[in-house]
Design an enzyme around this catalytic site. Structure first.
Site, PDB file in Angstrom:
ATOM      1  N   GLY A 234       0.929  -3.332  -2.190  1.00 48.66           N
ATOM      2  CA  GLY A 234       1.741  -2.186  -2.130  1.00 48.66           C
ATOM      3  C   GLY A 234       1.969  -1.649  -3.709  1.00 48.66           C
ATOM      4  N   HIS A 235       2.663  -0.311  -3.788  1.00 46.55           N
ATOM      5  CA  HIS A 235       2.725   0.337  -4.915  1.00 46.55           C
ATOM      6  C   HIS A 235       3.879  -0.381  -5.846  1.00 46.55           C
ATOM      7  CE1 HIS A 235       6.503   2.277  -3.456  1.00 46.55           C
ATOM      8  NE2 HIS A 235       5.826   2.395  -2.265  1.00 46.55           N
ATOM      9  N   ASN A 236       3.697  -0.131  -7.022  1.00 44.35           N
ATOM     10  CA  ASN A 236       4.530  -0.909  -8.010  1.00 44.35           C
ATOM     11  C   ASN A 236       4.803  -2.217  -8.176  1.00 44.35           C
ATOM     12  OD1 ASN A 236       5.555   2.006  -7.641  1.00 44.35           O
ATOM     13  ND2 ASN A 236       6.063   1.731  -9.648  1.00 44.35           N
TER      14      ASN A 236
END
Length: 340
Positions: A234-236
């Site tokens: 997922g993001h980050n």
């Protein structure tokens, strides 16, 4: 190739006939005459005795094994090197296909191969000796390092940075939008995902894996990490060095995976989870919160030894339920003197 040449190639020592001809490399059960195989420990010795292999890579010489042997510190590593020596053919640079779409300002290094129907957007840089197979999309401003291997139908979205010697298998998507929304007035408002993805050197990414771009900042996969097929990052998310991520793992946004962590198949990691370096997470585990170094299983996770005990109890639940019901019936038949 003679056995003594094999030993020189893997830095090993021969016991037996060093002139034994070696024509191939195979596993114990599939090896044929002329092949060399390996054993990783004593449990594999009986299978090696039955094998048709001409010679065996071993960690320590085994007197019960009536075959020529090559002693080496890591037989499986030696086996891998020999597979590459016998079967992996060096790639001959093909240049840029006339059927590929390459932006005029893209910077292409020496001996790069770009196959049919690849799309290279403006501002892309591709390092020397990298290979881009058919159907690959590389978006605007991406950087691809040297000696990279990008298999067919990979999508690398804009602003992504790929390090040297990275392998990306077919169908992977690097830099897709992070899954970010704000709920308001009965609707989900999309949060623009304007960050990047940074993949460091010597990373391998499996087929149909997706690594999301950050909302802001960068999603990072550090040097030496190996990611299997069908994984979602997922993001980050920050993935440390030399991490192993097995198939169908999902890692939710803003999680941190420490160096050397192993995530077993289908493990799920909740958002904002922190896993310390060296932790091992069993298959199908559910991970959340702060996870210290150790071995864990279950959903939610617990120390692996406790999970084994709990699993043993869980398997006996029908039996235990029946016993409890029997005890309840017996208690109902008993009564105190006051009740009689």
């Amino acid at each position: 190739m003679k056995l003594r040449d094999i030993a020189a190639l893997v830095g090993g020592e021969v016991r037996g006939d060093g002139d034994t001809p070696i024509t191939g490399v195979a596993g114990i059960t599939t090896a044929r005459e002329g092949d060399i195989t390996f054993i990783a420990g004593p449990k594999m010795v009986p299978a090696a005795r039955e094998s048709s292999a001409a010679a065996v890579l071993v960690k320590e010489f085994d007197d019960s094994l009536a075959k020529p042997q090559v002693r080496t510190g890591n037989p499986q590593l030696a086996f891998a090197k020999l597979l590459a020596r016998f079967y992996v053919k060096p790639h001959s640079p093909r240049g840029i296909s006339s059927n590929a779409s390459v932006a005029d300002d893209a910077v292409i290094g020496q001996d790069v191969s770009i196959y049919d129907f690849a799309f290279i957007a403006p501002g892309v840089r591709i390092g020397a000796r990298s290979i881009v197979y058919p159907g690959v999309f590389i978006g605007e401003g991406c950087t691809i390092g040297e000696d990279c291997l990008i298999y067919p139908n990979v999508t690398i979205r804009e602003g992504t940075s790929i390090g040297n010697r990275t392998i990306i298998h077919a169908g992977a998507v690097i830099g897709s939008d992070g899954f970010g929304y704000v709920y308001d007035a009965g609707s989900h408002y999309k949060i623009p995902q304007v960050g990047a993805v940074i993949i460091e050197d010597d990373v391998e990414i499996g087929a149909n894996t997706a690594i999301d771009r950050a909302t802001t900042g960068a999603t990072v996969v550090k040097k030496g990490t190996k990611i299997d097929n069908l994984v979602q990052i997922g993001h980050n998310v920050q993935v440390g060095r030399n991490v192993i991520v097995v198939a169908q793992v999902g890692v939710a946004g803003s999680s941190e995976i420490g160096d050397g962590v192993v995530l077993g198949g289908q493990a799920g990691v909740a958002d904002h989870t922190r896993i310390e370096a060296g932790a091992m997470i069993g298959a199908q585990s559910g991970v959340l919160g702060q996870v210290k170094q150790g071995v864990y299983s279950g959903s939610p996770i617990m120390p692996h030894r406790e999970w084994l005990k709990a699993s043993a109890v869980f398997a006996r639940l029908p039996e235990l339920k029946k016993k409890i019901e029997e005890l309840e019936k017996r208690l109902q038949t008993l009564s105190t003197p006051e009740e009689q």
